[in-house]
Design an enzyme around this catalytic site. Structure first.
Site, PDB file in Angstrom:
ATOM      1  N   LYS A 206     -11.081  52.173  44.105  1.00 44.78           N
ATOM      2  CA  LYS A 206     -12.527  51.425  45.226  1.00 44.78           C
ATOM      3  C   LYS A 206     -12.906  52.675  44.806  1.00 44.78           C
ATOM      4  O   LYS A 206     -14.398  52.695  45.103  1.00 44.78           O
ATOM      5  CB  LYS A 206     -11.635  51.247  46.721  1.00 44.78           C
ATOM      6  CG  LYS A 206     -10.565  50.010  47.115  1.00 44.78           C
ATOM      7  CD  LYS A 206     -10.405  50.099  47.893  1.00 44.78           C
ATOM      8  CE  LYS A 206      -9.394  48.669  48.050  1.00 44.78           C
ATOM      9  NZ  LYS A 206      -8.645  49.020  49.678  1.00 44.78           N
TER      10      LYS A 206
ATOM     11  N   GLN B 239      -6.295  51.802  55.396  1.00 41.77           N
ATOM     12  CA  GLN B 239      -6.041  50.924  53.676  1.00 41.77           C
ATOM     13  C   GLN B 239      -4.199  50.958  54.198  1.00 41.77           C
ATOM     14  O   GLN B 239      -3.310  51.523  54.390  1.00 41.77           O
ATOM     15  CB  GLN B 239      -5.476  52.182  52.145  1.00 41.77           C
ATOM     16  CG  GLN B 239      -4.645  51.542  51.067  1.00 41.77           C
ATOM     17  CD  GLN B 239      -5.634  50.352  50.229  1.00 41.77           C
ATOM     18  OE1 GLN B 239      -7.006  50.520  50.520  1.00 41.77           O
ATOM     19  NE2 GLN B 239      -4.664  49.330  50.123  1.00 41.77           N
TER      20      GLN B 239
ATOM     21  N   ASP C  99     -13.609  46.569  55.966  1.00 41.63           N
ATOM     22  CA  ASP C  99     -12.815  45.143  55.826  1.00 41.63           C
ATOM     23  C   ASP C  99     -12.691  44.292  56.073  1.00 41.63           C
ATOM     24  O   ASP C  99     -11.697  43.626  56.055  1.00 41.63           O
ATOM     25  CB  ASP C  99     -11.383  46.968  55.902  1.00 41.63           C
ATOM     26  CG  ASP C  99     -10.542  45.480  54.432  1.00 41.63           C
ATOM     27  OD1 ASP C  99     -10.789  45.274  53.847  1.00 41.63           O
ATOM     28  OD2 ASP C  99      -9.531  46.286  54.974  1.00 41.63           O
TER      29      ASP C  99
END
Ligand code: NAP
Length: 284
Positions: free
Chosen positions: A53, A97, A120
């Site tokens: 990422k 994450q 996200d």
């Protein structure tokens, strides 16, 4: 093989090129989009995803700060860090994450994250906006799936869709996004009876399970569109293995996502696109 490929790798390149152009336009206004990531230091898979990422963000001209959390990190320290990132105007978006170390309460952390920085799209605020059909950040993985279906002109309205998996970050939002596009949607899970028969009803089948090659060729209706979100490690096999047995499914389906190169790259591209949205909102 009969099926055509829903090529997430190629489409993610196109999405990332668009992101790059938007980053350049923001640079002209003195803004450099920044996506910061909190990741478990002890989780090699998470660290690998985060490295990728970060690389893609940097290629697009974005900044990506990475903070590792570990066994010694307390819940108070985690929440304090999130508040610090919420308050920092140079940080436009923040990714937690999954999974964080087990001793940390991930839900409390997501509740602490400012909804304006949730690139996200997985905080309760963002999910609430999705389910209320209000604008907001959409979860990166299902958003990537929907972008892929749209790009290849897959008709959704009136189709029968089955989503296998009901996680908050994937199955449920994917089902809702298909519903918003007027599919008739069923969500299956580990207690669903006769899963193969249910899957055979699907014109669009989304596998979001986390069980390597659970979905077999004879579970698929001839001509169905098959989207495989699964990433599974299998002993003795290199790389990631999907939730769908690709070789069998590709004989029956009309379209199919490969693993790797399908949903995975689209997830990262969608996250980046959301992160640029977050930065653009600060100058609008
Ligand atoms: P998760 O939270 O573990 O959820 C899995 C879901 O699958 C649950 O709803 C579970 O049912 C259901 N399930 C498990 N075994 C089943 C079975 N035998 N039959 C039917 N349903 C079953 O997983 P997740 O986070 O949604 O991830 C799913 C997969 O997608 C994983 O392989 C993950 O690595 C992958 N993933 C990929 C991306 C990407 O970028 N491509 C992003 C996120 C996740 P219950 O609710 O009844 O337990």
């Amino acid at each position: 093989m009969n099926a055509q490929i829903l090529d997430g790798k190629a489409l993610s390149r196109i999405v990332r090129d668009r992101v790059k152009d938007r980053v350049a336009a923001l640079a002209a206004k003195g803004v450099q989009p920044r996506l910061d990531v909190l990741v478990a230091a002890q989780d090699p898979a998470s660290l690998a995803y985060v490295r990728m990422k970060r690389k893609w963000c940097e290629e697009a001209g974005m900044i990506s700060g990475v903070y590792e959390v570990n066994e010694a990190t307390t819940q108070d320290e985690l929440i304090a860090k999130i508040h610090e990132l919420n308050a920092d105007p140079a940080v436009h978006s923040v990714l937690l994450q999954h999974p964080l170390p087990k001793h940390l309460d991930e839900n409390e952390a997501l509740l602490a994250l400012g909804p304006d920085k949730d690139a996200d799209g997985i905080t309760p605020q963002s999910l609430g906006r999705l389910f209320a059909d209000l604008p907001g950040f959409r979860c990166a993985t299902p958003l990537g799936i929907m972008t892929l279906l749209a790009h290849y002109g897959i008709e959704i309205e009136g189709k029968r869709a089955v989503v296998v998996g009901r996680s908050v970050i994937l199955g449920k939002p994917a089902a809702h996004m298909l519903l918003q596009k007027n599919a008739t949607v069923t969500i299956a899970h580990s207690k669903t009876r006769d899963l193969p028969a249910l899957c055979r009803e699907a014109d669009i089948l989304v596998a979001a399970v986390g069980r390597a090659e659970l979905v077999r060729g004879d579970w698929i209706k001839p001509g169905a569109v098959v989207v495989d979100a699964g990433y599974n490690k299998v002993e003795g096999r290199s790389g990631d293995v999907g939730d769908v047995c690709f070789g069998e499914a590709a004989e029956v389906a009309s379209w199919i996502t490969p693993v790797p190169g399908g949903v995975g790259p689209m997830t990262v591209a969608s996250l980046m696109s959301n992160a640029v949205d977050a930065a653009e909102r600060t100058v609008a």
